[in-house]
Design a protein around this motif. Structure first.
Motif, mmCIF file in Angstrom:
data_model
loop_
_atom_site.group_PDB
_atom_site.id
_atom_site.type_symbol
_atom_site.label_atom_id
_atom_site.label_comp_id
_atom_site.label_asym_id
_atom_site.label_seq_id
_atom_site.Cartn_x
_atom_site.Cartn_y
_atom_site.Cartn_z
ATOM 1 N N ARG A 76 -25.759 26.336 28.478
ATOM 2 C CA ARG A 76 -25.528 27.720 28.900
ATOM 3 C C ARG A 76 -26.459 28.123 30.033
ATOM 4 N NH1 ARG A 76 -24.965 31.365 23.534
ATOM 5 N NH2 ARG A 76 -24.654 32.992 25.122
ATOM 6 N N ILE A 77 -27.696 27.646 29.981
ATOM 7 C CA ILE A 77 -28.646 27.933 31.060
ATOM 8 C C ILE A 77 -28.189 27.262 32.362
ATOM 9 C CG2 ILE A 77 -30.990 27.487 31.874
ATOM 10 C CD1 ILE A 77 -30.847 29.767 29.896
ATOM 11 N N ASP A 79 -25.100 26.379 33.188
ATOM 12 C CA ASP A 79 -23.891 27.065 33.665
ATOM 13 C C ASP A 79 -24.249 28.379 34.364
ATOM 14 O OD1 ASP A 79 -22.070 25.151 32.847
ATOM 15 O OD2 ASP A 79 -21.686 26.095 30.909
ATOM 16 N N HIS A 80 -25.159 29.139 33.758
ATOM 17 C CA HIS A 80 -25.558 30.411 34.361
ATOM 18 C C HIS A 80 -26.242 30.187 35.708
ATOM 19 C CE1 HIS A 80 -27.118 34.540 34.594
ATOM 20 N NE2 HIS A 80 -28.226 33.978 35.058
ATOM 21 N N ASN A 84 -25.161 31.240 39.717
ATOM 22 C CA ASN A 84 -25.998 32.271 40.326
ATOM 23 C C ASN A 84 -26.963 31.730 41.384
ATOM 24 O OD1 ASN A 84 -25.646 35.070 38.787
ATOM 25 N ND2 ASN A 84 -25.396 33.413 37.290
ATOM 26 N N ASP A 102 -34.363 37.497 31.449
ATOM 27 C CA ASP A 102 -32.986 37.113 31.759
ATOM 28 C C ASP A 102 -32.467 36.094 30.749
ATOM 29 O OD1 ASP A 102 -32.679 38.730 34.066
ATOM 30 O OD2 ASP A 102 -33.851 37.282 35.218
ATOM 31 N N ILE A 106 -28.947 35.797 28.494
ATOM 32 C CA ILE A 106 -28.018 34.666 28.596
ATOM 33 C C ILE A 106 -27.824 33.994 27.250
ATOM 34 C CG2 ILE A 106 -27.598 32.448 29.734
ATOM 35 C CD1 ILE A 106 -29.608 33.478 31.932
#
Length: 212
Positions: A76-77, A79-80, A84, A102, A106
């Motif tokens: 998930r980190i 992908d984020h 970005n 942040d 997330i």
């Protein structure tokens, strides 16, 4: 920078193989993600552990680490970050960083604590962040800190209006100090707000000394 193979792990996200390593420093978790076999930009993310504490010998003893970093967390980190501005396939001397506030948005920390444990460091951290604004608007403290020697600590009274009920209930202590001038901010004076019980929990606020 290649991460050591010992204690690190591999994960594949969007057809790219990454090596990731988790370290614990200064009471926070540091995740580093490196594109494997690519000379690409590093990814660094900071996680608050949201630990559970109990009272012990007049202080606080860590008992439970709530934050668990799993491969799904890393995914998930990644992908984020990729969505970005992180460029894992492009060389860059500066890592792409995601800070704790942040990260908590997330990947929220969902693990519960036992009833006898308190996330006391989280309480101190939230209080310090709130005090940045309260002290910056307090003319009495502004006058005191503007005229103070750099680094001289002032204990914040337990009855200070901006202290939360949780801080008071658990006897948490805080101190404030003049941290000197910030040249990048036109010479504004920097106020430091620090937890006495958790010295690594500290926040800073820049203030214009021409306004009391």
């Amino acid at each position: 920078m290649a991460l050591p193979k010992k204690k690190s792990h591999l994960i594949t996200v969007n057809d790219i193989v990454f090596r990731w390593l988790l370290t614990f420093r200064n009471d926070v978790l540091h995740l580093t993600v490196d594109p494997e076999d690519l000379d690409g930009q590093l990814l660094q993310a900071v996680f608050e552990p949201h630990d559970g504490y109990v009272r012990s010998h007049g202080g606080w003893e860590r008992r439970t680490q709530r934050r668990q970093i799993k491969p799904s967390t890393v995914r998930r980190i990644v992908d984020h970050a990729s969505a970005n501005g992180w460029k894992p396939t492009e060389k860059c001397s500066t890592p792409f960083r995601i800070w704790a506030w942040d990260v908590d948005q997330i990947v929220p920390c969902s693990e519960d604590l036992p009833d006898d444990q308190i996330p006391i460091r989280d309480i101190a951290s939230n209080q310090v962040c709130d005090l940045q604004f309260d002290l910056s608007l307090d003319s009495s403290w502004r006058k005191t800190l503007f005229g103070a020697d750099v680094g001289k600590p002032f204990p914040l009274p337990n009855d200070y209006f901006a202290l939360s009920d949780e801080s008071r209930r658990h006897g948490l202590r805080y101190k404030v100090f003049n941290d000197g001038s910030a040249d990048d901010w036109g010479g504004f004076i920097v106020f430091g707000i620090q937890s006495v019980d958790f010295p690594d929990v500290v926040a800073y606020a820049t203030n214009n000394s021409s306004i009391i």
